[in-house]
Design an enzyme around this catalytic site. Sequence first.
Site, PDB file in Angstrom:
ATOM      1  N   ASP A  17       0.823  -1.210   0.000  1.00 32.35           N
ATOM      2  CA  ASP A  17       0.000   0.000   0.000  1.00 32.35           C
ATOM      3  C   ASP A  17       0.861   1.266   0.000  1.00 32.35           C
ATOM      4  O   ASP A  17       1.985   1.260   0.489  1.00 32.35           O
ATOM      5  CB  ASP A  17      -0.900  -0.033   1.252  1.00 32.35           C
ATOM      6  CG  ASP A  17      -2.078   0.927   1.123  1.00 32.35           C
ATOM      7  OD1 ASP A  17      -2.356   1.395   0.003  1.00 32.35           O
ATOM      8  OD2 ASP A  17      -2.712   1.213   2.161  1.00 32.35           O
ATOM      9  N   ASN A  19       1.179   3.430  -2.892  1.00 28.85           N
ATOM     10  CA  ASN A  19       1.699   3.849  -4.205  1.00 28.85           C
ATOM     11  C   ASN A  19       1.258   5.276  -4.545  1.00 28.85           C
ATOM     12  O   ASN A  19       2.043   6.082  -5.034  1.00 28.85           O
ATOM     13  CB  ASN A  19       1.175   2.927  -5.318  1.00 28.85           C
ATOM     14  CG  ASN A  19       1.714   1.512  -5.212  1.00 28.85           C
ATOM     15  OD1 ASN A  19       2.611   1.256  -4.418  1.00 28.85           O
ATOM     16  ND2 ASN A  19       1.173   0.599  -6.017  1.00 28.85           N
ATOM     17  N   ARG A  21       0.168   7.753  -2.509  1.00 29.24           N
ATOM     18  CA  ARG A  21       0.740   8.789  -1.640  1.00 29.24           C
ATOM     19  C   ARG A  21       2.224   8.999  -1.931  1.00 29.24           C
ATOM     20  O   ARG A  21       2.732  10.111  -1.895  1.00 29.24           O
ATOM     21  CB  ARG A  21       0.515   8.415  -0.164  1.00 29.24           C
ATOM     22  CG  ARG A  21      -0.891   8.753   0.310  1.00 29.24           C
ATOM     23  CD  ARG A  21      -1.226   8.057   1.599  1.00 29.24           C
ATOM     24  NE  ARG A  21      -1.475   6.629   1.369  1.00 29.24           N
ATOM     25  CZ  ARG A  21      -1.563   5.725   2.335  1.00 29.24           C
ATOM     26  NH1 ARG A  21      -1.406   6.092   3.583  1.00 29.24           N
ATOM     27  NH2 ARG A  21      -1.817   4.469   2.045  1.00 29.24           N
ATOM     28  N   GLU A  64     -12.462  -4.620  -4.029  1.00 25.72           N
ATOM     29  CA  GLU A  64     -12.981  -3.273  -3.797  1.00 25.72           C
ATOM     30  C   GLU A  64     -12.272  -2.222  -4.667  1.00 25.72           C
ATOM     31  O   GLU A  64     -12.794  -1.121  -4.866  1.00 25.72           O
ATOM     32  CB  GLU A  64     -12.817  -2.880  -2.320  1.00 25.72           C
ATOM     33  CG  GLU A  64     -13.733  -3.629  -1.359  1.00 25.72           C
ATOM     34  CD  GLU A  64     -13.308  -5.083  -1.103  1.00 25.72           C
ATOM     35  OE1 GLU A  64     -12.097  -5.401  -1.239  1.00 25.72           O
ATOM     36  OE2 GLU A  64     -14.185  -5.906  -0.783  1.00 25.72           O
ATOM     37  N   ASN A  65     -11.066  -2.549  -5.176  1.00 26.20           N
ATOM     38  CA  ASN A  65     -10.338  -1.559  -5.976  1.00 26.20           C
ATOM     39  C   ASN A  65     -11.023  -1.232  -7.298  1.00 26.20           C
ATOM     40  O   ASN A  65     -10.682  -0.242  -7.950  1.00 26.20           O
ATOM     41  CB  ASN A  65      -8.884  -2.003  -6.205  1.00 26.20           C
ATOM     42  CG  ASN A  65      -8.008  -1.899  -4.982  1.00 26.20           C
ATOM     43  OD1 ASN A  65      -7.087  -2.668  -4.785  1.00 26.20           O
ATOM     44  ND2 ASN A  65      -8.275  -0.923  -4.125  1.00 26.20           N
ATOM     45  N   ARG A 186      -4.923  -1.806   8.904  1.00 21.31           N
ATOM     46  CA  ARG A 186      -6.122  -2.626   8.690  1.00 21.31           C
ATOM     47  C   ARG A 186      -5.807  -3.683   7.644  1.00 21.31           C
ATOM     48  O   ARG A 186      -4.861  -3.558   6.871  1.00 21.31           O
ATOM     49  CB  ARG A 186      -7.309  -1.758   8.262  1.00 21.31           C
ATOM     50  CG  ARG A 186      -7.048  -0.886   7.057  1.00 21.31           C
ATOM     51  CD  ARG A 186      -8.274  -0.064   6.632  1.00 21.31           C
ATOM     52  NE  ARG A 186      -7.913   0.879   5.588  1.00 21.31           N
ATOM     53  CZ  ARG A 186      -7.566   2.149   5.813  1.00 21.31           C
ATOM     54  NH1 ARG A 186      -7.555   2.633   7.028  1.00 21.31           N
ATOM     55  NH2 ARG A 186      -7.221   2.927   4.802  1.00 21.31           N
ATOM     56  N   GLU A 199       1.269 -12.716  12.727  1.00 20.75           N
ATOM     57  CA  GLU A 199       1.809 -11.533  13.403  1.00 20.75           C
ATOM     58  C   GLU A 199       1.689 -10.372  12.418  1.00 20.75           C
ATOM     59  O   GLU A 199       1.900 -10.554  11.213  1.00 20.75           O
ATOM     60  CB  GLU A 199       3.298 -11.751  13.750  1.00 20.75           C
ATOM     61  CG  GLU A 199       3.530 -12.846  14.765  1.00 20.75           C
ATOM     62  CD  GLU A 199       2.910 -12.541  16.122  1.00 20.75           C
ATOM     63  OE1 GLU A 199       2.869 -11.363  16.508  1.00 20.75           O
ATOM     64  OE2 GLU A 199       2.468 -13.492  16.796  1.00 20.75           O
TER      65      GLU A 199
HETATM   66  C1  IPE Z   1      -5.641  -2.595  -0.110  1.00 13.20           C
HETATM   67  O1  IPE Z   1      -5.295  -1.255  -0.238  1.00 13.20           O
HETATM   68  C2  IPE Z   1      -5.520  -3.276  -1.418  1.00 13.20           C
HETATM   69  C3  IPE Z   1      -4.191  -3.330  -2.025  1.00 13.20           C
HETATM   70  C4  IPE Z   1      -3.067  -2.893  -1.520  1.00 13.20           C
HETATM   71  C5  IPE Z   1      -4.150  -3.984  -3.297  1.00 13.20           C
HETATM   72  P1  IPE Z   1      -6.371  -0.109  -0.404  1.00 13.20           P
HETATM   73  O2  IPE Z   1      -5.595   1.150  -0.510  1.00 13.20           O
HETATM   74  O3  IPE Z   1      -7.299  -0.424  -1.504  1.00 13.20           O
HETATM   75  O4  IPE Z   1      -7.177  -0.195   0.970  1.00 13.20           O
HETATM   76  P2  IPE Z   1      -8.025   0.872   1.758  1.00 13.20           P
HETATM   77  O5  IPE Z   1      -9.066   1.389   0.820  1.00 13.20           O
HETATM   78  O6  IPE Z   1      -7.095   1.957   2.202  1.00 13.20           O
HETATM   79  O7  IPE Z   1      -8.597   0.111   2.918  1.00 13.20           O
HETATM   80  C1  IPE Z   2      -1.740   0.281  -3.347  1.00 16.98           C
HETATM   81  O1  IPE Z   2      -1.500   1.654  -3.412  1.00 16.98           O
HETATM   82  C2  IPE Z   2      -1.918  -0.330  -4.708  1.00 16.98           C
HETATM   83  C3  IPE Z   2      -3.292  -0.693  -5.048  1.00 16.98           C
HETATM   84  C4  IPE Z   2      -4.333  -0.601  -4.258  1.00 16.98           C
HETATM   85  C5  IPE Z   2      -3.489  -1.216  -6.374  1.00 16.98           C
HETATM   86  P1  IPE Z   2      -2.692   2.708  -3.361  1.00 16.98           P
HETATM   87  O2  IPE Z   2      -3.108   3.035  -4.752  1.00 16.98           O
HETATM   88  O3  IPE Z   2      -3.773   2.244  -2.473  1.00 16.98           O
HETATM   89  O4  IPE Z   2      -1.953   3.953  -2.715  1.00 16.98           O
HETATM   90  P2  IPE Z   2      -2.555   4.981  -1.674  1.00 16.98           P
HETATM   91  O5  IPE Z   2      -3.092   4.203  -0.525  1.00 16.98           O
HETATM   92  O6  IPE Z   2      -3.622   5.743  -2.400  1.00 16.98           O
HETATM   93  O7  IPE Z   2      -1.392   5.828  -1.302  1.00 16.98           O
HETATM   94 MG    MG Z   3      -4.140   2.455  -0.476  1.00 20.25          MG
END
Ligand code: IPE
Ligand code: IPE
Ligand code: MG
Length: 239
Positions: A17, A19, A21, A64-65, A186, A199
């Site tokens: 997670d 990417n 930000r 959910e993405n 989470r 863990e």
């Molecule tokens: C979880 O990250 C899914 C992946 C890293 C692929 P998200 O960025 O989608 O999760 P939330 O929305 O912050 O819970």
């Molecule tokens: C995780 O990075 C990658 C995927 C969910 C595909 P994010 O895209 O969720 O990055 P943030 O959380 O917005 O920084």
């Molecule tokens: Mg994210």
Amino acid sequence: MVSEDLKIPVHIGIIVDGNGRWAKEQGLSRSMGHKAGADNIEKIASYAFEKGVKVLSLYVFSTENFKRSEEEVNYLMDLFAIKFKNYSTLYNKQNIKVVFSGRKKPLPEKVLKMMEEMTEKTKNNTGGIINFCLNYGGQAEIVDAVKRIVKEGVDVDTLDIESFSKYLYQDLPPVDLMIRTSGEQRLSNFLLWQCSYAEFYFPETYFPAFTKDDFDLAILKYNNRDRRFGGIKYEDKTN
Ligand code: IPE
Ligand code: IPE
Ligand code: MG
């Protein structure tokens, strides 16, 4: 460096997670963040197997993405298709078997094709397993397992925890260490069943900036945990 006498988790999960930000901080587009994250997966995965990890589950796209903009989803799907093409050579070189967890629908044909190809090309590798969780949801996985059990007419009285696990997307050992980068604390619907005694470690670093040293630190933190699995340590049995 991880020293030789450290316990290495058999199965590590990583929620890659941050990417978006990371990209924002660099003044780049979210797409460039995803590209940097995907490049880093190669580095971190190879390092994990070098260190002796047997199974690495990577959360690369959740069910959910699909709520994200069409532009972002399309970019990610193109990125998966391109990356997976290179991964078969890379993982064959490292003797790593590639498996996927998640629902096929509504993944585009080009991604499904690369997934099939990669699974096929690496199926006999024995050096470790990389489990890409793509269009994956932990709740969906449990529902899908129940559907299979019902469809196959399994006698429910024969079901127990071990036999139920066989109906999950992949038959893998439980997760020992779950890492989520970017500071969020989470699970976001990742490996709900498999994390029953995992863990957890939540480094603040965004995934594109997560280094081998950060990975080593995660292993160190894991070694400082006292895993009891509901029991008590022998030396604490005072009464
Ligand atoms: C979880 O990250 C899914 C992946 C890293 C692929 P998200 O960025 O989608 O999760 P939330 O929305 O912050 O819970
Ligand atoms: C995780 O990075 C990658 C995927 C969910 C595909 P994010 O895209 O969720 O990055 P943030 O959380 O917005 O920084
Ligand atoms: Mg994210």
